[in-house]
Scaffold this motif. Sequence first.
Motif, PDB file in Angstrom:
ATOM      1  N   THR A  39      42.875  -3.369   1.994  1.00 22.73           N
ATOM      2  CA  THR A  39      42.819  -2.107   2.726  1.00 22.73           C
ATOM      3  C   THR A  39      43.922  -1.173   2.242  1.00 22.73           C
ATOM      4  O   THR A  39      43.716   0.020   2.073  1.00 22.73           O
ATOM      5  N   THR A  40      45.090  -1.737   2.003  1.00 25.11           N
ATOM      6  CA  THR A  40      46.243  -0.902   1.642  1.00 25.11           C
ATOM      7  C   THR A  40      46.609  -1.024   0.164  1.00 25.11           C
ATOM      8  O   THR A  40      47.421  -0.252  -0.328  1.00 25.11           O
ATOM      9  N   TYR A  86      49.112 -12.270  -2.860  1.00 22.04           N
ATOM     10  CA  TYR A  86      48.124 -11.846  -1.871  1.00 22.04           C
ATOM     11  C   TYR A  86      47.940 -10.339  -2.020  1.00 22.04           C
ATOM     12  O   TYR A  86      48.892  -9.606  -2.263  1.00 22.04           O
ATOM     13  N   LEU A  96      49.726 -13.163   8.001  1.00 20.11           N
ATOM     14  CA  LEU A  96      50.148 -13.012   6.621  1.00 20.11           C
ATOM     15  C   LEU A  96      51.048 -14.168   6.188  1.00 20.11           C
ATOM     16  O   LEU A  96      50.910 -14.710   5.087  1.00 20.11           O
ATOM     17  N   GLY A 106      44.604 -15.317  10.616  1.00 18.01           N
ATOM     18  CA  GLY A 106      44.863 -14.037   9.967  1.00 18.01           C
ATOM     19  C   GLY A 106      46.325 -13.659   9.810  1.00 18.01           C
ATOM     20  O   GLY A 106      46.644 -12.516   9.511  1.00 18.01           O
ATOM     21  N   ASN A 127      46.334  -7.098   0.060  1.00 16.01           N
ATOM     22  CA  ASN A 127      45.676  -6.510   1.221  1.00 16.01           C
ATOM     23  C   ASN A 127      44.769  -5.410   0.675  1.00 16.01           C
ATOM     24  O   ASN A 127      45.254  -4.363   0.248  1.00 16.01           O
TER      25      ASN A 127
END
Length: 636
Positions: A613-614, A609, A553, A551, A611
Amino acid sequence: MYQRLCLILFAAAATAHTQPQSHGSGHSCEATLSSTPTFDYSNFTYPQISLAKTKPVSNEITPTPAATYALHYSDVSSQFDNLSSTTWPNWTPAFPLPSQSDEANPYGNAALTNLWQAANPVNFTRGIYSTTVSPTPVPSTELVPPPPLYFTPESCYKFPKDFIFGAAGSASQIEGAVADEGKSPSLQDVLANILRSGGPVGDYGTGEHYYLYKQDIERLAAMGLKNLYLTIPMTRILPFALPGTPVNSQALDHYDDVINCLLEHGIQPNVGLAHFDTPLQFYGGSSDYLLNLATLQSSSTYGIGGISFGYSNETFVDSFVNYAQIVMARYGDRVPLWNTYNEPQIGCSDGVAVNNVLVAHARVYHYYKETLKGKGKISMKMGITPAVPRDASNHSHVEAANYFSDLYSGALLRPLALGQDYPQAFKLSVPDHVPLSQADLEYMNGTMDFISLDAYSAPVVEPVASNLTACATSYNKTTNPYRNFPICVNASSTVPAADGDWSIGYSPYGSPTYYDSPHNLRTQLRYTYTTYKLPVFISEFGLSLPAPPGGRLQDNLFNQPASEYLLSYLNEVLKAIWEDGVDVMGALVWNWADDWEFGSFAQGFGLQYVNFTTQERRYRRSFFDVMGFVESRRME
Ligand SMILES: *[C@@H]1O[C@H](CO)[C@@H](O)[C@H](O)[C@H]1NC(C)=O
Ligand SMILES: *[C@@H]1O[C@H](CO)[C@@H](O)[C@H](O)[C@H]1NC(C)=O
Ligand SMILES: *[C@@H]1O[C@H](CO)[C@@H](O)[C@H](O)[C@H]1NC(C)=O
Ligand SMILES: *[C@@H]1O[C@H](CO)[C@@H](O)[C@H](O)[C@H]1NC(C)=O
Ligand SMILES: *[C@@H]1O[C@H](CO)[C@@H](O)[C@H](O)[C@H]1NC(C)=O
Ligand SMILES: *[C@@H]1O[C@H](CO)[C@@H](O)[C@H](O)[C@H]1NC(C)=O
Ligand SMILES: *[C@@H]1O[C@H](CO)[C@@H](O)[C@H](O)[C@H]1NC(C)=O
Ligand SMILES: *[C@@H]1O[C@H](CO)[C@@H](O)[C@H](O)[C@H]1NC(C)=O
Ligand SMILES: *[C@@H]1O[C@H](CO)[C@@H](O)[C@H](O)[C@H]1NC(C)=O
Ligand SMILES: *[C@@H]1O[C@H](CO)[C@@H](O)[C@H](O)[C@H]1NC(C)=O
């Protein structure tokens, strides 16, 4: 001696980094072959690897030079005099559209609410944003390139000056805002219904590009990207789908702004119309589509005869043409490249659907060239690309490859590119095909300006039956309720080898449909150019990579296998151009960012990439590598 050689090599690496055109080993093989090594304990010092802090391509953002590809909207607007336009507020299950008192209006808030309630998006979520976000400049720290790749193709060939290079993404997979500003439900929102579970917060939000487009375009431009494939959903432009229903003025303004923003940032828009996001109206409100889609998960029903994208509906052709005319009239002046359909083979459940796709495409083409005086180019993206034989020395494999290519791409391309009837493979396998008259063929002939291939991995085929004709004509649907027609050739994921079967290529997910096999691309390019005699465009290619374990980054951003895939495919493109004489017009990487891949957010196709969630984006190394590879090899 050792130290000196090291210094030379490190100097070469540093040079390669600032000037990507000098990729390569940098020392001659002859010099080492003729001598024996000498060994020496000279004093040890640590070498310094210096990474030049420069980008692979210029980050100067200059607007695309003004060019006009078709009549301006004001020249043709009288054609749309009767078109009413309106706006609708956002819908959510908890707070249906306001003013439900407009039930008498067939296109009012109540009517749109009804469409959404019928679609019943399970566990519906909104994204983070509900208004367009102002862009901020990309921090220079994000533009520091990664250490150079150890292995890169060494060919000396260059890309033609006008080679179109860029990236692609589709609305339903990246925009989010699925029920905002008047958008009605599409097939993808129902797919979401079935398949979106266990994902991150905001599944329906996908990448929220609808609100983040200014920032996204800024980020793409900062990397030097010059072309972007985007799609404009019919469900946004015409929430009620049918001709004569009101057009959504907020949606028209939105894409106007997206296109202008792209051009201001030096990015040419390449617009797709239908991209798997058929309005649900064409399914007639029945639950058949749910059944169809459920089977998609459990059985392999892709390809003509499998899942339905609603194209066979009797109202589809007129509706599609009407929508295409509205979009092309609005934006045609600024858009050089168009695609009518994305991978139509994937969603044609019967012969009527194939015919409707052809007829609608041809009508759109004639409208564009004749009414809009369009000088841009139009194509249709082939999802199931031409096959290569598993064993090219075996005649039956060659026959199977030709059969497969004719069935899946020939059925569309022979009429449109060559004015020829459906191929025999299609006529035999699809007994409900709609016969094409001489007049149909004349109307369709030449309505493709180039051939678009979504060229992830070539199908490698072998025959399933020894007699393809007998197999195609003796199909018993009872034994395969999910497929209407036979498939008499089999795509295989192994190549024949003397001592066992090796995989066709590197397959990060162990999937027979996605693997890295660059040499097959060159074969496909030659086949396509020779058969259809039109420029070939790689409308999508890319490698889906699972997130690395742990996990972190930094590991996720260092997607070296994707770089190797992209560079090796592009190297085959160079060989196709220079050694095979194939007119390869360009190539677009799928995707410019991680997206919703029909049930998964974890496919990792992105040059960036995300994210989820954000909604933060970060450049992956493949973005630097591929931009550097192409732009440093572009002819002056
Ligand atoms: C190695 O380093 C030592 C100490 O600095 C020095 O005296 C010696 O001359 C060096 N030898 C060589 C071969 O450079
Ligand atoms: C607009 O509608 C009117 C009345 O129905 C009709 O006569 C006219 O032809 C229509 N115009 C266009 C451009 O469709
Ligand atoms: C909807 O959410 C519930 C509760 O989290 C979950 O049990 C269910 O599986 C979800 N349904 C779908 C289709 O994702
Ligand atoms: C075809 O689409 C129309 C709406 O455009 C719908 O009324 C009709 O029921 C659909 N037909 C079928 C067979 O689904
Ligand atoms: C050719 O391919 C067929 C079908 O896969 C196979 O049965 C046959 O043995 C192959 N022939 C040769 C000479 O390899
Ligand atoms: C299709 O159009 C081309 C170009 O006009 C022409 O050369 C060709 O003969 C036509 N094909 C058929 C089958 O009519
Ligand atoms: C293949 O099957 C068709 C239809 O059953 C038959 O007409 C044809 O003779 C067969 N071909 C061969 C080579 O056996
Ligand atoms: C098709 O398959 C079913 C089930 O095996 C069988 O009952 C039926 O007779 C077959 N139909 C034909 C035309 O062979
Ligand atoms: C088709 O190929 C797959 C593997 O790629 C294999 O499992 C399957 O048995 C093949 N089917 C036939 C009918 O040969
Ligand atoms: C995504 O963002 C969340 C919230 O900031 C953070 O907890 C998570 O670690 C991020 N994921 C990755 C892979 O960086």
